[in-house]
Motif scaffolding. Sequence first.
Motif, PDB file in Angstrom:
ATOM      1  N   ALA A  57       0.830  -1.210   0.000  1.00 23.26           N
ATOM      2  CA  ALA A  57       0.000   0.000   0.000  1.00 23.26           C
ATOM      3  C   ALA A  57       0.861   1.254   0.000  1.00 23.26           C
ATOM      4  CB  ALA A  57      -0.939  -0.005   1.205  1.00 23.26           C
ATOM      5  N   GLY A  58       1.947   1.228   0.762  1.00 19.93           N
ATOM      6  CA  GLY A  58       2.830   2.388   0.800  1.00 19.93           C
ATOM      7  C   GLY A  58       3.491   2.653  -0.534  1.00 19.93           C
ATOM      8  N   CYS A  59       3.894   1.584  -1.222  1.00 19.50           N
ATOM      9  CA  CYS A  59       4.486   1.751  -2.552  1.00 19.50           C
ATOM     10  C   CYS A  59       3.477   2.296  -3.547  1.00 19.50           C
ATOM     11  CB  CYS A  59       5.039   0.416  -3.038  1.00 19.50           C
ATOM     12  SG  CYS A  59       6.578  -0.104  -2.247  1.00 19.50           S
ATOM     13  N   LEU A  60       2.244   1.806  -3.478  1.00 16.35           N
ATOM     14  CA  LEU A  60       1.216   2.300  -4.399  1.00 16.35           C
ATOM     15  C   LEU A  60       0.956   3.788  -4.188  1.00 16.35           C
ATOM     16  CD1 LEU A  60      -1.256  -0.705  -4.222  1.00 16.35           C
ATOM     17  CD2 LEU A  60       0.133  -0.047  -6.189  1.00 16.35           C
ATOM     18  N   ARG A  61       1.000   4.220  -2.934  1.00 17.93           N
ATOM     19  CA  ARG A  61       0.791   5.652  -2.680  1.00 17.93           C
ATOM     20  C   ARG A  61       1.950   6.499  -3.194  1.00 17.93           C
ATOM     21  NH1 ARG A  61      -1.796   3.729   2.198  1.00 17.93           N
ATOM     22  NH2 ARG A  61       0.203   3.672   3.295  1.00 17.93           N
ATOM     23  N   ALA A  62       3.162   5.927  -3.211  1.00 18.48           N
ATOM     24  CA  ALA A  62       4.347   6.690  -3.602  1.00 18.48           C
ATOM     25  C   ALA A  62       4.651   6.614  -5.094  1.00 18.48           C
ATOM     26  CB  ALA A  62       5.559   6.189  -2.811  1.00 18.48           C
ATOM     27  N   ALA A  63       4.040   5.683  -5.794  1.00 18.73           N
ATOM     28  CA  ALA A  63       4.433   5.393  -7.179  1.00 18.73           C
ATOM     29  C   ALA A  63       4.133   6.543  -8.120  1.00 18.73           C
ATOM     30  CB  ALA A  63       3.738   4.128  -7.657  1.00 18.73           C
ATOM     31  N   GLN A  64       5.042   6.724  -9.080  1.00 18.77           N
ATOM     32  CA  GLN A  64       4.914   7.718 -10.143  1.00 18.77           C
ATOM     33  C   GLN A  64       5.162   7.029 -11.483  1.00 18.77           C
ATOM     34  OE1 GLN A  64       3.962  10.928  -9.687  1.00 18.77           O
ATOM     35  NE2 GLN A  64       3.731  10.466  -7.497  1.00 18.77           N
ATOM     36  N   PRO A  65       4.780   7.643 -12.590  1.00 14.60           N
ATOM     37  CA  PRO A  65       5.013   7.015 -13.895  1.00 14.60           C
ATOM     38  C   PRO A  65       6.464   6.586 -14.080  1.00 14.60           C
ATOM     39  CG  PRO A  65       3.579   8.911 -14.148  1.00 14.60           C
ATOM     40  CD  PRO A  65       4.035   8.918 -12.725  1.00 14.60           C
ATOM     41  N   GLY A  66       6.634   5.358 -14.557  1.00 12.82           N
ATOM     42  CA  GLY A  66       7.961   4.808 -14.789  1.00 12.82           C
ATOM     43  C   GLY A  66       8.524   4.017 -13.636  1.00 12.82           C
ATOM     44  N   ASP A  67       7.906   4.062 -12.464  1.00  8.98           N
ATOM     45  CA  ASP A  67       8.428   3.364 -11.291  1.00  8.98           C
ATOM     46  C   ASP A  67       8.205   1.860 -11.384  1.00  8.98           C
ATOM     47  OD1 ASP A  67       9.244   5.728 -10.179  1.00  8.98           O
ATOM     48  OD2 ASP A  67       7.660   5.835  -8.662  1.00  8.98           O
ATOM     49  N   ILE A  68       9.103   1.116 -10.713  1.00  8.67           N
ATOM     50  CA  ILE A  68       8.938  -0.320 -10.513  1.00  8.67           C
ATOM     51  C   ILE A  68       8.756  -0.567  -9.019  1.00  8.67           C
ATOM     52  CG2 ILE A  68      10.004  -2.598 -10.695  1.00  8.67           C
ATOM     53  CD1 ILE A  68      11.661  -1.506 -13.037  1.00  8.67           C
ATOM     54  N   ILE A  69       7.646  -1.201  -8.667  1.00  9.35           N
ATOM     55  CA  ILE A  69       7.447  -1.641  -7.290  1.00  9.35           C
ATOM     56  C   ILE A  69       7.950  -3.076  -7.213  1.00  9.35           C
ATOM     57  CG2 ILE A  69       5.751  -2.116  -5.486  1.00  9.35           C
ATOM     58  CD1 ILE A  69       4.004   0.080  -6.707  1.00  9.35           C
ATOM     59  N   GLN A  70       9.104  -3.267  -6.573  1.00  8.76           N
ATOM     60  CA  GLN A  70       9.738  -4.578  -6.501  1.00  8.76           C
ATOM     61  C   GLN A  70       9.345  -5.281  -5.213  1.00  8.76           C
ATOM     62  OE1 GLN A  70      12.029  -6.417  -8.742  1.00  8.76           O
ATOM     63  NE2 GLN A  70      11.103  -7.849  -7.282  1.00  8.76           N
ATOM     64  N   LEU A  71       8.556  -6.365  -5.350  1.00 13.99           N
ATOM     65  CA  LEU A  71       8.204  -7.169  -4.191  1.00 13.99           C
ATOM     66  C   LEU A  71       9.380  -8.084  -3.862  1.00 13.99           C
ATOM     67  CD1 LEU A  71       5.424  -6.107  -5.150  1.00 13.99           C
ATOM     68  CD2 LEU A  71       4.470  -8.344  -4.567  1.00 13.99           C
ATOM     69  N   GLU A 102       4.775   4.309 -22.525  1.00 10.84           N
ATOM     70  CA  GLU A 102       6.201   3.983 -22.451  1.00 10.84           C
ATOM     71  C   GLU A 102       6.786   4.247 -21.065  1.00 10.84           C
ATOM     72  OE1 GLU A 102       6.192   2.480 -25.188  1.00 10.84           O
ATOM     73  OE2 GLU A 102       4.565   3.713 -25.949  1.00 10.84           O
ATOM     74  N   LYS A 103       5.977   4.636 -20.090  1.00  5.80           N
ATOM     75  CA  LYS A 103       6.431   4.819 -18.705  1.00  5.80           C
ATOM     76  C   LYS A 103       5.392   4.206 -17.760  1.00  5.80           C
ATOM     77  CE  LYS A 103       8.206   8.772 -17.478  1.00  5.80           C
ATOM     78  NZ  LYS A 103       8.312  10.238 -17.233  1.00  5.80           N
ATOM     79  N   PRO A 104       5.189   2.883 -17.851  1.00  8.98           N
ATOM     80  CA  PRO A 104       4.186   2.263 -16.979  1.00  8.98           C
ATOM     81  C   PRO A 104       4.673   2.182 -15.542  1.00  8.98           C
ATOM     82  CG  PRO A 104       5.408   0.583 -18.156  1.00  8.98           C
ATOM     83  CD  PRO A 104       5.879   1.909 -18.704  1.00  8.98           C
ATOM     84  N   ILE A 105       3.748   1.931 -14.653  1.00  8.27           N
ATOM     85  CA  ILE A 105       4.081   1.581 -13.274  1.00  8.27           C
ATOM     86  C   ILE A 105       4.033   0.060 -13.200  1.00  8.27           C
ATOM     87  CG2 ILE A 105       3.334   1.679 -10.860  1.00  8.27           C
ATOM     88  CD1 ILE A 105       2.167   4.472 -11.520  1.00  8.27           C
ATOM     89  N   THR A 106       5.147  -0.553 -12.819  1.00  6.61           N
ATOM     90  CA  THR A 106       5.273  -2.004 -12.829  1.00  6.61           C
ATOM     91  C   THR A 106       5.306  -2.537 -11.405  1.00  6.61           C
ATOM     92  OG1 THR A 106       6.523  -1.910 -14.904  1.00  6.61           O
ATOM     93  CG2 THR A 106       6.669  -3.941 -13.625  1.00  6.61           C
ATOM     94  N   ILE A 107       4.438  -3.497 -11.110  1.00  9.44           N
ATOM     95  CA  ILE A 107       4.437  -4.199  -9.830  1.00  9.44           C
ATOM     96  C   ILE A 107       5.035  -5.571 -10.110  1.00  9.44           C
ATOM     97  CG2 ILE A 107       3.021  -5.030  -7.910  1.00  9.44           C
ATOM     98  CD1 ILE A 107       0.934  -2.899  -8.781  1.00  9.44           C
ATOM     99  N   ARG A 108       6.239  -5.824  -9.599  1.00 14.13           N
ATOM    100  CA  ARG A 108       7.041  -6.961 -10.033  1.00 14.13           C
ATOM    101  C   ARG A 108       7.454  -7.839  -8.853  1.00 14.13           C
ATOM    102  NH1 ARG A 108      12.562  -5.361 -12.898  1.00 14.13           N
ATOM    103  NH2 ARG A 108      13.253  -5.192 -10.725  1.00 14.13           N
TER     104      ARG A 108
END
Length: 647
Positions: A57-71, A102-108
């Motif tokens: 949840a914290g990563c989703l709140r902080a995410a911006q275009p182009g970011d990768i949320i690495q689990l 070309e700048k997705p938010i990726t949850i990986r």
Amino acid sequence: MANTATTPCQGKTDTPCYDQTVYPTDTVENGRRLLFATYKGDNRTWNGTVYSTRTIAGCLRAAQPGDIIQLLPGTYWTPVLEVDGPDVVEPFDVEGLCGEPEKPITIRGLGSRTQLVGAAMSIPPEMELPNDDTYAFFRLVDCAWIEFEDFHVRGCWPSFLYLKNSRYITVRNLEAQDSQYFIFGRGYDTHHILIEDTTWNQDPTGSLWTDIEWADDKVGCYYFYNGGILGSDRISGSVVLRGNRILNSFNAFRLKGSKSKEEEDIFSQNLNLEVYNNIFENTRDNPVEPEKCAVNWHIRHNIIKNAHAWFSFDNVAGGYWYIYGNRGYYTSEPGQPRDPNRGGKVFKFKYNNKMPYPSRPNYVFNNSFMLRSFLIKAGATKLFNHAGNIVLFCIPNGDPICNPDATFIAADFLKYGWDDTVQFDFDLTNKPFPERFTTENQEANGEVDPDFHFVDANQGNFMPASNPGTGRHIVFNPAPNNGDKQWTWPGWSVWKCPQNQGEDGPARGAIQPHGGLIQGPPFAFYPPQKVLTASYVEMPRIVVVDRSQKEQITLAFSWPLATKAEDDPILITVYPPEYPGTTMTVTATQNGQFLDIPIPKDNPIGVSPIDACLVLPQGLVGTNNQPLTMWSCPDASISLAPVVIDV
């Protein structure tokens, strides 16, 4: 709308983690910010550096275009909230979270080291189509350009991912089990969904195929299985399913349109599907199931192993269905002997005076099937063209699941009179054609060869063991079908199959003489007749990459590119895969939907059309003034040049 993750917390307790030291929270990977997530937001080591992680949840709140949320490694659950009474398990509710083209938010994730476990480990007694109030691990509303990739999922009932009015959503390389609908979409503002390289095993026990009665799955006590890897209710469309393996499921996918009978409504939803290179195995009902309407569906190059009714087009309006290059066979029979719904068929139609029929043509060509039952049992349809297929039927010889009476059609198909827009021709089979084909002038160029067989259909090898002969000469014209015998498509020019043999067609069946699969017309976006949402326009994207030519690569786009001026050529950067710093520049030739890129034989960097990597320039737009996107590009060696910012 601001990017927000509305889930208030990760868990119902605030018990602190042991190490409270504050470390860096993110790093950079290939120019993209990397945000680290753990279940409780503890401190972890990544590549030798300690980071203070966030919760999902914290990563989703902080995410911006182009970011990768690495689990990072671990098991993840959705939040448990403290309320009066029993604890409440909530999805990760995400509203207005948007990447950019070309700048997705990726949850990986990290494959099997990241396990996402849903809350509904016991099945609710009553199931319904997923909606705003049902459980999903992620529930996205008004989101765009989001990617989910590389983790394992289980226990998400009814869904893992719920989409409402969300677009350009990608699900890639997941290993999943359970769920009624693994992914479900609602709303006309939901479109452009890509599901690729994902394995979904709805029932790992296999009982759905071998033991449970079909009626119990369909409407009875096991109704919670009546779903698919993807389901939807009145979305605009543009779905790509490719490279997936779907096992032990009731349906593979099931997309529902509205009940409207108005043509502009029918041709404005459930549009533009590409389903290819998938494996459907042990499908108790339908691998392919549109409901109410379907327009411009390309179903090609799939493998179907054990299914009940492969293509369900009963009570479906629309048209422009292209089904080619598929291979299908059986190794077992579903259910138990007492189950009356075991027979199966390839095409499912119904007859009802009130039902809609397709009003645009449909084409089933150059498929290879090994069947234990009928191709079509009953019902009625219109504008159905079946040509150049190899359809073989089992010969009993002690095979207890082989129907000795099976052939192309049973007596109840078009039993109230043949429709002259239904055409069978150029097909090859091993059993005599039905007598009715003679009286209705069908299969004038068809062939019956009792000795013809595939190399080993029981093992999925559909290479013809002998010469299958040629099928129909395949040419698709852009003009509407006015009742003549021309085949048509929504594209912008005449398309001729490159595997035609002079004035003859390609070899019958899916597999051509040199081992490749039959090619069909490239996907071309069909615009909705009625504007149900302003967001549903097509950014031109690559749909086919043809590397079969000696000194040229041809790209086909979903929408034609705008013509460039002579003094503004389309310059393509080419490089070998092992030496990305060694490049050459070539000038491409544009031809509407196609872009021809020369790769000279004696070029200075030693590449061929087979292995050349391409970089397309910025600034390419379609004739609709929409910019080119690499979303859903089927070839990872093709990229778009980065944007250069003047400082």
